[in-house]
Design a protein around this motif. Structure first.
Motif, mmCIF file in Angstrom:
data_model
loop_
_atom_site.group_PDB
_atom_site.id
_atom_site.type_symbol
_atom_site.label_atom_id
_atom_site.label_comp_id
_atom_site.label_asym_id
_atom_site.label_seq_id
_atom_site.Cartn_x
_atom_site.Cartn_y
_atom_site.Cartn_z
ATOM 1 N N SER A 192 44.818 -2.391 -23.003
ATOM 2 C CA SER A 192 46.065 -3.169 -23.035
ATOM 3 C C SER A 192 46.756 -3.095 -24.396
ATOM 4 C CB SER A 192 45.781 -4.633 -22.686
ATOM 5 O OG SER A 192 44.892 -5.213 -23.617
ATOM 6 N N ILE A 193 46.196 -2.298 -25.308
ATOM 7 C CA ILE A 193 46.793 -2.134 -26.634
ATOM 8 C C ILE A 193 47.133 -0.660 -26.843
ATOM 9 C CG2 ILE A 193 46.429 -2.345 -29.127
ATOM 10 C CD1 ILE A 193 44.547 -4.698 -28.496
ATOM 11 N N LEU A 205 54.329 -0.718 -30.821
ATOM 12 C CA LEU A 205 53.062 -1.371 -30.512
ATOM 13 C C LEU A 205 53.220 -2.180 -29.231
ATOM 14 C CD1 LEU A 205 50.143 -2.258 -31.337
ATOM 15 C CD2 LEU A 205 51.212 -4.198 -32.512
ATOM 16 N N ARG A 206 52.274 -1.984 -28.326
ATOM 17 C CA ARG A 206 52.165 -2.829 -27.127
ATOM 18 C C ARG A 206 50.848 -3.567 -27.237
ATOM 19 N NH1 ARG A 206 52.355 -6.329 -24.026
ATOM 20 N NH2 ARG A 206 52.441 -6.224 -21.748
ATOM 21 N N PHE A 207 50.924 -4.884 -27.313
ATOM 22 C CA PHE A 207 49.742 -5.701 -27.591
ATOM 23 C C PHE A 207 49.615 -6.802 -26.547
ATOM 24 C CE2 PHE A 207 47.290 -9.069 -29.517
ATOM 25 C CZ PHE A 207 46.309 -8.406 -30.245
ATOM 26 N N LYS A 208 48.421 -6.885 -25.958
ATOM 27 C CA LYS A 208 48.173 -7.950 -24.986
ATOM 28 C C LYS A 208 46.702 -8.342 -25.025
ATOM 29 C CE LYS A 208 48.896 -9.234 -20.145
ATOM 30 N NZ LYS A 208 49.412 -8.793 -18.822
ATOM 31 N N ASN A 209 46.468 -9.630 -25.196
ATOM 32 C CA ASN A 209 45.123 -10.188 -25.061
ATOM 33 C C ASN A 209 45.237 -11.535 -24.359
ATOM 34 O OD1 ASN A 209 45.987 -11.999 -27.032
ATOM 35 N ND2 ASN A 209 44.734 -11.122 -28.665
ATOM 36 N N VAL A 222 55.642 -6.780 -27.354
ATOM 37 C CA VAL A 222 55.944 -5.386 -27.634
ATOM 38 C C VAL A 222 56.813 -5.339 -28.887
ATOM 39 C CG1 VAL A 222 58.022 -5.346 -26.163
ATOM 40 C CG2 VAL A 222 56.823 -3.211 -26.671
ATOM 41 N N CYS A 223 56.577 -4.329 -29.703
ATOM 42 C CA CYS A 223 57.340 -4.155 -30.943
ATOM 43 C C CYS A 223 57.780 -2.701 -31.023
ATOM 44 C CB CYS A 223 56.458 -4.527 -32.139
ATOM 45 S SG CYS A 223 57.152 -4.089 -33.736
ATOM 46 N N ASP A 248 55.680 -3.492 -20.605
ATOM 47 C CA ASP A 248 55.121 -2.137 -20.543
ATOM 48 C C ASP A 248 56.231 -1.098 -20.407
ATOM 49 O OD1 ASP A 248 52.346 -2.706 -20.761
ATOM 50 O OD2 ASP A 248 52.308 -3.360 -18.668
ATOM 51 N N GLU A 249 57.229 -1.376 -19.578
ATOM 52 C CA GLU A 249 58.355 -0.450 -19.411
ATOM 53 C C GLU A 249 59.150 -0.331 -20.698
ATOM 54 O OE1 GLU A 249 59.774 -0.503 -14.800
ATOM 55 O OE2 GLU A 249 60.062 -2.368 -15.902
ATOM 56 N N ILE A 250 59.315 -1.440 -21.381
ATOM 57 C CA ILE A 250 60.033 -1.410 -22.655
ATOM 58 C C ILE A 250 59.285 -0.541 -23.659
ATOM 59 C CG2 ILE A 250 60.753 -2.804 -24.636
ATOM 60 C CD1 ILE A 250 61.298 -5.087 -22.619
ATOM 61 N N TYR A 251 57.966 -0.718 -23.729
ATOM 62 C CA TYR A 251 57.169 0.100 -24.655
ATOM 63 C C TYR A 251 57.288 1.579 -24.324
ATOM 64 C CZ TYR A 251 53.264 2.301 -27.008
ATOM 65 O OH TYR A 251 52.515 3.147 -27.779
ATOM 66 N N GLU A 252 57.144 1.927 -23.055
ATOM 67 C CA GLU A 252 57.134 3.337 -22.656
ATOM 68 C C GLU A 252 58.476 4.022 -22.875
ATOM 69 O OE1 GLU A 252 54.656 5.158 -21.859
ATOM 70 O OE2 GLU A 252 53.148 3.570 -21.750
ATOM 71 N N ASN A 253 59.557 3.271 -22.846
ATOM 72 C CA ASN A 253 60.881 3.901 -22.833
ATOM 73 C C ASN A 253 61.723 3.706 -24.088
ATOM 74 O OD1 ASN A 253 61.261 5.056 -19.937
ATOM 75 N ND2 ASN A 253 60.274 3.070 -19.663
#
Length: 322
Positions: free
Chosen positions: A42-43, A119-123, A129-130, A107-112
């Motif tokens: 997830s990171i 950085l995509r961070f989830k816990n 997302v950054c 997730d879509e924002i990170y990928e595109n």
């Protein structure tokens, strides 16, 4: 206590020459430091990325903004101006949290998103997302570099480059940040030099391009710097470009005035690969809490700042760079 734990863990991995990812919040209250071999699915991250986004999702883009009111922003702005007049600060980076609505998932924002650092961070506690254009520090061959960014203008404006470089308010703001970060590097290194002062970079800002003013500062480190990664980072955080000067007093003022938790926003993330280190300041930042998304943004305030322009900048920095 968290600051000491962060320092200890960073130094340990650096001493072991163990490649790792680090994510540190603005106030050191939260952190994630983990071996690259043990990263959660997830990171995800990208450092100094120059590739285009993977998909074309222009037809899916929608972004509604629900910002603080101009009246509320002006109240905060006026307090900062009083602090400047008292001599308590010369530059303060005022930020705010804007509720947004978008059809896209984090997730879509990170990928595109097209961005240099992502950085995509989830816990269990944090989900964000950054997509940052700003490097924090880079260490190569016992040399440490930092690249403060301060000053933006729409690239479509006539003579945009000349306007931003000759603007006295922008010049003063950038000079103060460069001086602050030059002093910061002097804490951890020697032979500090401003190698390139106020050069222009082009930043993708969704439906437009921005010209961003940056500088390059360097210093020499000892040969065993990797054993002191924790000391280096905790000595120069939080980043001067997203606080102000003098740093300690400015951070105290902002905490009272902003009246919300920056959390991981304006913290840093980066990677030590066993030999070199690269990192980014976490700006251009969206978090999700209880099913709602919030975009955090801001800008530098000096005695010459115009409240209408600063409020407009706060809103302009809420965008998706596709």
């Amino acid at each position: 206590m968290s600051k000491e734990l962060i320092k200890e863990k960073l130094n340990k991995f650096g001493f072991e020459k163990e490649p790792f990812l680090f994510v540190i919040s603005y106030d050191f209250s939260k952190f994630y430091i983990e071996k690259l071999s043990n990263l959660s699915d997830s990171i995800k991250y990208q450092l100094d990325n120059k590739e285009e986004s993977k998909q074309n999702i222009q037809n899916k883009i929608s972004l509604e903004k629900f910002p603080i009111s101009f009246k509320e922003y002006k109240k905060k702005f006026d307090i900062l101006q009083k602090e400047i007049k008292k001599g308590n600060s010369y530059l303060l980076n005022l930020t705010a949290k804007t509720k947004i609505k978008t059809t896209l998932s984090l997730d879509e924002i990170y990928e595109n998103t097209k961005s240099r650092f992502k950085l995509r961070f989830k816990n269990q506690k944090d989900d964000f997302v950054c997509f940052s254009p700003e490097r924090f520090i880079k260490i190569e061959d016992n040399n440490i570099f930092t690249y403060p960014m301060k000053g933006t203008i729409d690239a479509k404006f006539p003579n945009a480059k000349e306007k931003i470089l000759t603007n006295q308010k922008e010049m003063a703001e950038h000079t103060m940040v460069v001086d602050l970060l030059r002093n910061d590097l002097g804490i951890v290194g020697s032979n500090v030099r401003v190698e390139d002062f106020r050069y222009i970079e082009t930043i993708n800002a969704g439906d437009k391009e921005l010209l961003q003013v940056s500088s390059k500062i360097s210093a020499k480190l000892e040969n065993n710097w990797s054993e002191k990664i924790g000391d280096i980072l905790t000595s120069i955080l939080p980043a001067g470009s997203i606080t102000g000067t003098p740093k300690k007093k400015t951070v105290e003022i902002l905490k009272d005035v902003e009246n919300y938790e920056r959390d991981f926003y304006t913290g840093i993330f980066g990677v030590y690969d066993g030999k070199n280190l690269d990192s980014s300041v976490m700006i251009r930042f969206i978090e999700e809490k209880d099913g709602e998304k919030f975009y955090k943004s801001g800008g530098g305030i000096t005695c010459d700042s115009d409240v209408f322009l600063e409020y407009e900048e706060l809103l302009d920095k809420v965008y998706l760079p596709f």
